[in-house]
Write an enzyme that holds these catalytic residues in place. Structure first.
Site, short mmCIF file in Angstrom:
data_model
loop_
_atom_site.label_atom_id
_atom_site.label_comp_id
_atom_site.label_asym_id
_atom_site.label_seq_id
_atom_site.Cartn_x
_atom_site.Cartn_y
_atom_site.Cartn_z
N ASP A 1 3.15 24.54 -0.90
CA ASP A 1 4.52 24.50 -1.23
C ASP A 1 5.34 23.42 -1.06
O ASP A 1 6.48 23.33 -0.33
CB ASP A 1 5.28 25.60 -0.87
CG ASP A 1 5.42 25.96 0.53
OD1 ASP A 1 4.83 25.09 1.32
OD2 ASP A 1 6.15 26.77 1.29
N SER B 1 0.86 -1.10 0.09
CA SER B 1 -0.09 -0.10 0.07
C SER B 1 0.91 1.35 -0.06
O SER B 1 1.55 1.56 -0.82
CB SER B 1 -0.96 0.00 1.23
OG SER B 1 -1.88 0.86 1.00
N HIS C 1 -7.13 -5.13 -1.17
CA HIS C 1 -6.02 -4.33 -0.83
C HIS C 1 -4.99 -5.23 0.31
O HIS C 1 -3.63 -4.90 -0.02
CB HIS C 1 -6.51 -3.12 -0.38
CG HIS C 1 -5.35 -2.24 0.03
ND1 HIS C 1 -4.71 -1.70 -0.98
CD2 HIS C 1 -4.71 -1.69 0.90
CE1 HIS C 1 -3.85 -0.71 -0.95
NE2 HIS C 1 -3.93 -0.50 0.47
#
Length: 425
Positions: free
Chosen positions: A346, A144, A399
């Protein structure tokens, strides 16, 4: 530094703890501890085996605490020394919790949390490789979020890698939290449909339960109010096996809100053991200009089927919302810092696209076609843009497919059949 040596059945274990800079770009800002656990087959402890670094899912995931050699671990111990890293901020690696965050102001806390992303974790791993584990190339197995770390590793320090195995975790090379949720809300709705197909009587169960919770006076054992939206967040388990069945048995005993039900809901939704999962969930997509800006919350507004008063009640998935940092006790100390992270525009880049395109480290990735958390379309796009990458697409697993021994065996076989991993020299 080795802090302990001991034996678990089938494994010889060494615990390692090292001091590393909090900020790898400015070491003068202080240090933290990074912990890793080394496992080896006791019969091969004296051999010069290659290392396999396991990169746990998350974010905010500590390394596994093994109790036996089943699944991928047993297969790996046949040929590797396995290194289980507690990613910084988790487990025994200078763990971050509410007490730590409570001692920091909002801005200081946000700056602190920003030092616990993929670039810092990779720098920690490289430090361990070069100073503790002999400096030779090692292989990685990323589950994952471990796949996200893998691509940052290939971007920043490919010279340290022999081969990379990824299970359900190739990230988009154009990180965008909003795009992730545009793709995963429909996937989550489909998982809900399958749940109610299997257990149609729970449409009535959840409606009755949601109506009761909407009255606002149901308390969990820790004193938090159990709201409808907190109940919905339990749907994160639909992406795992047997998540549908776990939800079925939870709801099966929900009438009249017995203590056993409330204790289980608390355990599944408190984030007490992994608060960084919530705190950093959207920040793992911060890349260059642009704020994540609570992307999951914004996208939810476009899906009225997930409303608290919609019926059947739909459960949400791997989405983190601002209200969680108000309603969940373990997350409240993170609220202001995480709010600032959501506004940050940023971020340093996570991936070097040119370096990844020219990559020569063998990469084998299991792409789970029906994955609820990491969109298979985005994963396949990434596989096409990273050099020397093989993708195995399957709908046999959810998953958490890495728990099946066959998944790791298939990935290592893909690399072996095309010549094996890189070596030094």
């Amino acid at each position: 530094m080795i802090t302990a040596t001991y034996t678990i059945p089938g494994m010889r274990v060494r615990d390692h703890a090292e001091r590393v800079p909090l900020d790898w770009c400015d070491p003068a800002r202080g240090t933290i501890t990074v912990f890793a656990r080394e496992l080896v087959d006791p019969a091969r402890d004296g051999e010069d085996l290659p290392c396999l670094l396991y990169l746990q899912g998350g974010p905010g995931g500590k390394g596994p605490r093994p109790v036996g050699t089943s699944g991928w671990l047993g297969r790996a111990l046949e040929t590797y020394r396995v290194i289980l890293l507690d990613q910084r901020g988790t487990g025994r690696s200078s763990r971050i919790d509410g007490k730590v965050m409570g001692a920091l102001g909002a801005r200081e806390g946000a700056e602190y949390l920003a030092r616990f992303r993929a670039d810092s974790i990779v720098a920690d791993a490289e430090h361990l490789r070069t100073t503790v584990f002999g400096g030779r190339r090692w292989s990685t197995l990323g589950q994952s979020y471990g796949g996200f770390l893998t691509l940052t590793y290939l971007s920043n320090a490919p010279e340290g890698l022999s081969a990379c195995y990824v299970a359900g975790g190739l990230p988009s090379l154009d990180p965008d939290a909003a795009e992730v949720y545009r793709r995963t809300y429909p996937r989550t709705a489909a998982k809900n449909a399958e749940f109610y197909r299997r257990y149609p009587h729970h449409a009535e169960t959840t409606a009755r339960l949601a109506d009761r919770l909407a009255e606002g006076d149901v308390l969990l054992p820790d004193g938090d109010t159990l709201t409808v939206r907190r109940l919905q967040s339990l749907g994160i388990d639909f992406g795992m096996k047997p998540g549908y069945e776990r939800m079925h048995w939870l709801l099966d005993e929900s009438d009249d809100l017995p203590e056993t039900f409330l204790h289980q809901v608390l355990a599944r939704s408190s984030y007490a053991d992994n608060p960084l999962f919530a705190a950093l969930q959207e920040s793992i997509y911060g890349h260059g200009a642009g704020a994540t800006a609570w992307a999951a919350q914004r996208e939810r507004a476009r899906h009225p089927a997930f409303a608290e008063d919609a019926r059947p009640l739909l459960f949400t998935g791997e989405m983190i919302y601002p209200w969680m940092f108000e309603e969940i006790r373990a997350l409240r100390p993170f609220r202001d810092a995480v709010g600032l992270l959501a506004e940050r525009d940023d971020w340093p880049p996570l991936y070097d696209l040119d370096r990844l395109a020219a990559n020569d480290v063998p990469v084998a990735a299991a792409v789970y076609y029906d994955d609820m958390y990491v969109d298979s379309g985005l994963q396949l796009d990434t596989a096409s843009r990273v050099g020397n990458t093989q993708a195995w697409v399957t709908n046999e697993y959810e998953h958490d497919g890495i728990g099946e021994e066959r998944v790791f065996a298939r990935l290592t076989g893909l690399v072996r059949d095309l010549g094996g991993g890189l070596t030094d020299g």
